[in-house]
Design a protein around this motif. Structure first.
Motif, PDB file in Angstrom:
ATOM      1  N   VAL A  73       0.861  -1.117  -0.041  1.00  0.00           N
ATOM      2  CA  VAL A  73       0.040  -0.127   0.046  1.00  0.00           C
ATOM      3  C   VAL A  73       0.901   1.180  -0.077  1.00  0.00           C
ATOM      4  O   VAL A  73       2.075   1.171   0.572  1.00  0.00           O
ATOM      5  N   THR A  74       0.502   2.244  -0.636  1.00  0.00           N
ATOM      6  CA  THR A  74       1.320   3.533  -0.929  1.00  0.00           C
ATOM      7  C   THR A  74       0.391   4.551  -0.806  1.00  0.00           C
ATOM      8  O   THR A  74      -0.620   4.679  -1.488  1.00  0.00           O
ATOM      9  N   ASP A  75       1.041   5.859  -0.379  1.00  0.00           N
ATOM     10  CA  ASP A  75       0.473   7.141  -0.462  1.00  0.00           C
ATOM     11  C   ASP A  75       0.698   7.594  -1.847  1.00  0.00           C
ATOM     12  O   ASP A  75       1.668   6.788  -2.561  1.00  0.00           O
ATOM     13  N   MET A  76       0.061   8.536  -2.520  1.00  0.00           N
ATOM     14  CA  MET A  76       0.416   8.882  -3.864  1.00  0.00           C
ATOM     15  C   MET A  76       1.137  10.223  -3.874  1.00  0.00           C
ATOM     16  O   MET A  76       2.288  10.386  -4.328  1.00  0.00           O
ATOM     17  N   ASP A  77       0.709  11.480  -3.355  1.00  0.00           N
ATOM     18  CA  ASP A  77       1.371  12.762  -3.381  1.00  0.00           C
ATOM     19  C   ASP A  77       2.687  12.645  -2.627  1.00  0.00           C
ATOM     20  O   ASP A  77       2.849  12.294  -1.501  1.00  0.00           O
ATOM     21  N   SER A  78       3.887  13.194  -3.564  1.00  0.00           N
ATOM     22  CA  SER A  78       5.055  12.912  -3.014  1.00  0.00           C
ATOM     23  C   SER A  78       5.910  11.721  -2.695  1.00  0.00           C
ATOM     24  O   SER A  78       6.827  11.794  -1.920  1.00  0.00           O
ATOM     25  N   THR A  79       5.025  10.801  -2.788  1.00  0.00           N
ATOM     26  CA  THR A  79       5.436   9.278  -2.749  1.00  0.00           C
ATOM     27  C   THR A  79       5.697   8.574  -3.767  1.00  0.00           C
ATOM     28  O   THR A  79       6.544   8.423  -4.628  1.00  0.00           O
ATOM     29  N   LEU A  80       4.335   8.283  -4.415  1.00  0.00           N
ATOM     30  CA  LEU A  80       4.284   7.455  -5.721  1.00  0.00           C
ATOM     31  C   LEU A  80       4.542   8.653  -6.978  1.00  0.00           C
ATOM     32  O   LEU A  80       5.229   8.343  -7.941  1.00  0.00           O
ATOM     33  N   ASP A  87      -1.566  21.450  -4.582  1.00  0.00           N
ATOM     34  CA  ASP A  87      -0.729  22.613  -4.650  1.00  0.00           C
ATOM     35  C   ASP A  87      -0.518  22.939  -5.961  1.00  0.00           C
ATOM     36  O   ASP A  87      -0.371  24.178  -6.447  1.00  0.00           O
ATOM     37  N   GLU A  88      -0.581  22.046  -6.915  1.00  0.00           N
ATOM     38  CA  GLU A  88      -0.403  22.469  -8.497  1.00  0.00           C
ATOM     39  C   GLU A  88      -1.778  23.007  -8.680  1.00  0.00           C
ATOM     40  O   GLU A  88      -1.899  23.585  -9.700  1.00  0.00           O
ATOM     41  N   ILE A  89      -2.793  22.461  -8.448  1.00  0.00           N
ATOM     42  CA  ILE A  89      -4.227  22.965  -8.486  1.00  0.00           C
ATOM     43  C   ILE A  89      -4.399  24.312  -8.251  1.00  0.00           C
ATOM     44  O   ILE A  89      -4.966  25.122  -8.966  1.00  0.00           O
ATOM     45  N   ALA A  90      -4.108  24.481  -7.096  1.00  0.00           N
ATOM     46  CA  ALA A  90      -3.844  25.936  -6.415  1.00  0.00           C
ATOM     47  C   ALA A  90      -3.138  26.713  -7.192  1.00  0.00           C
ATOM     48  O   ALA A  90      -3.330  28.196  -7.323  1.00  0.00           O
ATOM     49  N   ASP A  91      -1.944  26.464  -7.878  1.00  0.00           N
ATOM     50  CA  ASP A  91      -1.064  27.355  -8.651  1.00  0.00           C
ATOM     51  C   ASP A  91      -1.917  27.944  -9.874  1.00  0.00           C
ATOM     52  O   ASP A  91      -1.890  29.004 -10.436  1.00  0.00           O
ATOM     53  N   LEU A  92      -2.958  27.083 -10.356  1.00  0.00           N
ATOM     54  CA  LEU A  92      -3.809  27.589 -11.404  1.00  0.00           C
ATOM     55  C   LEU A  92      -4.756  28.535 -11.108  1.00  0.00           C
ATOM     56  O   LEU A  92      -5.271  29.349 -12.162  1.00  0.00           O
ATOM     57  N   CYS A  93      -5.142  28.653  -9.813  1.00  0.00           N
ATOM     58  CA  CYS A  93      -5.900  29.717  -9.527  1.00  0.00           C
ATOM     59  C   CYS A  93      -5.312  30.790  -8.553  1.00  0.00           C
ATOM     60  O   CYS A  93      -5.970  31.464  -7.948  1.00  0.00           O
ATOM     61  N   GLU A  98      -0.311  30.043  -0.368  1.00  0.00           N
ATOM     62  CA  GLU A  98      -1.193  29.872   0.645  1.00  0.00           C
ATOM     63  C   GLU A  98      -1.619  28.234   0.904  1.00  0.00           C
ATOM     64  O   GLU A  98      -1.432  27.982   1.905  1.00  0.00           O
ATOM     65  N   VAL A  99      -1.861  27.666  -0.205  1.00  0.00           N
ATOM     66  CA  VAL A  99      -1.987  26.135  -0.173  1.00  0.00           C
ATOM     67  C   VAL A  99      -1.072  25.362   0.329  1.00  0.00           C
ATOM     68  O   VAL A  99      -1.230  24.518   1.145  1.00  0.00           O
ATOM     69  N   ALA A 100       0.010  25.783  -0.347  1.00  0.00           N
ATOM     70  CA  ALA A 100       1.552  24.976  -0.016  1.00  0.00           C
ATOM     71  C   ALA A 100       1.621  25.141   1.386  1.00  0.00           C
ATOM     72  O   ALA A 100       2.143  24.067   2.131  1.00  0.00           O
ATOM     73  N   ALA A 101       1.573  26.174   2.019  1.00  0.00           N
ATOM     74  CA  ALA A 101       2.173  26.367   3.458  1.00  0.00           C
ATOM     75  C   ALA A 101       0.962  25.696   4.383  1.00  0.00           C
ATOM     76  O   ALA A 101       1.628  24.976   5.413  1.00  0.00           O
ATOM     77  N   ILE A 102      -0.288  25.630   3.914  1.00  0.00           N
ATOM     78  CA  ILE A 102      -1.119  24.485   4.683  1.00  0.00           C
ATOM     79  C   ILE A 102      -0.609  23.018   4.519  1.00  0.00           C
ATOM     80  O   ILE A 102      -0.552  22.485   5.408  1.00  0.00           O
ATOM     81  N   ARG A 120      -7.724  23.914   2.468  1.00  0.00           N
ATOM     82  CA  ARG A 120      -7.198  24.119   1.140  1.00  0.00           C
ATOM     83  C   ARG A 120      -8.226  24.122   0.088  1.00  0.00           C
ATOM     84  O   ARG A 120      -8.142  24.783  -0.891  1.00  0.00           O
ATOM     85  N   VAL A 121      -9.150  23.029   0.165  1.00  0.00           N
ATOM     86  CA  VAL A 121     -10.105  22.991  -0.954  1.00  0.00           C
ATOM     87  C   VAL A 121     -11.030  24.016  -1.212  1.00  0.00           C
ATOM     88  O   VAL A 121     -11.404  24.395  -2.240  1.00  0.00           O
ATOM     89  N   ALA A 122     -11.108  24.644   0.017  1.00  0.00           N
ATOM     90  CA  ALA A 122     -12.171  25.884   0.069  1.00  0.00           C
ATOM     91  C   ALA A 122     -11.609  26.922  -0.816  1.00  0.00           C
ATOM     92  O   ALA A 122     -12.341  27.609  -1.486  1.00  0.00           O
ATOM     93  N   LEU A 123     -10.259  27.270  -0.993  1.00  0.00           N
ATOM     94  CA  LEU A 123      -9.582  28.054  -1.705  1.00  0.00           C
ATOM     95  C   LEU A 123      -9.673  27.700  -3.221  1.00  0.00           C
ATOM     96  O   LEU A 123      -9.268  28.218  -3.895  1.00  0.00           O
TER      97      LEU A 123
END
Length: 276
Positions: A73-80, A87-93, A98-102, A120-123
């Protein structure tokens, strides 16, 4: 105990020094840049030397092999994968900082994961859902060794699970791409083609990750001691703690200290060398 040494390059002098420090009875080459020091004993100078030479070192009980395990079993973000998708979705808006800090605070264990995800999702509210495809196609890359690791685990008969505090848009595609048997993540709510800023359904947090591991083991008759788990952040700790063998990949300090294996320089397929 055996000591597995691996990295982008392992020079002969360093290897001999490590063998001498650990009083190893022999050196077995596992791969071009991976070696097992047999019957090694701990020495205070081993870790500093490996750190200076950019080498991963893992202590493994003698005789412990990949055949002892049946589920991964593996995590996805920054692992797989190489990014934190949110963070990348947030970059597009325009709210990546702000999101990366959280995100960072949550991964260090300073903020409750569910709370951090909600914030984060609210942003992301109002972002066209098509932006997710842009992140997947233009920014997401598999981390080194991921494809080989999954291919060899499947060939060895492993049941494989991808579980993420990220989003189903990405896990569903990676499940198909890499052949995972299961994939679990959070579902972003969509309203008229844009993100609503909310999650649909229960949050996949640290407890949920561990529960998905336990559930997969139970359904397939696998003891938790026969599971390998990989992750990088604080929300992976319960899952890593439940597994028989835990791997910290490019992980935060709190995870590196808790894991059985730390891969800071090798690819994900370094797991295969450790248990070869």
């Amino acid at each position: 105990m055996n000591l597995v040494i691996q990295g982008a390059r392992v020079d002969a002098l360093t290897l001999k020094t490590l063998a001498a420090l650990s009083a190893a009875s022999s050196i077995v080459q596992l791969a071009p840049h991976a070696f097992r020091l047999v019957d090694a004993v701990a020495h205070d100078d081993i870790e500093p030397l490996c750190t200076r030479e950019h080498l991963d070192h893992t202590w493994v009980p003698g005789g412990r092999r990949l055949d002892d395990f049946r589920l991964f079993v593996t995590d996805m973000d920054s692992t797989l994968i190489n990014i934190e998708c949110i963070d990348e979705i947030a970059d597009l808006c325009g709210v990546k900082g702000e999101v990366a800090a959280i995100t960072e605070a949550a991964m260090r264990g300073e903020i409750d994961f569910a709370e951090s995800l909600t914030r984060r999702v609210a942003l992301l509210r109002g972002l066209p859902v098509d932006a997710l495809a842009q992140v997947y196609e233009e920014r997401l890359q598999l981390n080194p060794g991921a494809e080989r690791l999954l291919r060899e685990l499947k060939a060895a008969g492993f049941y494989t699970v991808l579980v993420s505090g990220g989003f189903t848009y990405f896990t569903d595609r990676l499940k198909t791409r890499l052949g995972f048997d299961e994939a679990w993540a959070n579902e972003l709510e969509v309203d008229n083609g844009t993100l609503s800023g909310r999650i649909s359904g229960p949050v996949v947090d640290a407890a949920a990750k561990a529960a998905h591991l336990a559930g997969a083991c139970a359904r397939h008759g696998v003891d938790l001691s026969q599971a390998i788990a990989a992750g990088d952040g604080a929300n992976d700790l319960p899952m890593l703690g439940a597994a028989g063998f835990s791997v910290a990949y490019r992980a935060k300090p709190v995870v590196r200290e808790a894991a059985d294996c730390r891969l800071d320089h090798s690819g994900l397929d370094g797991i295969l060398n450790v248990l070869r």
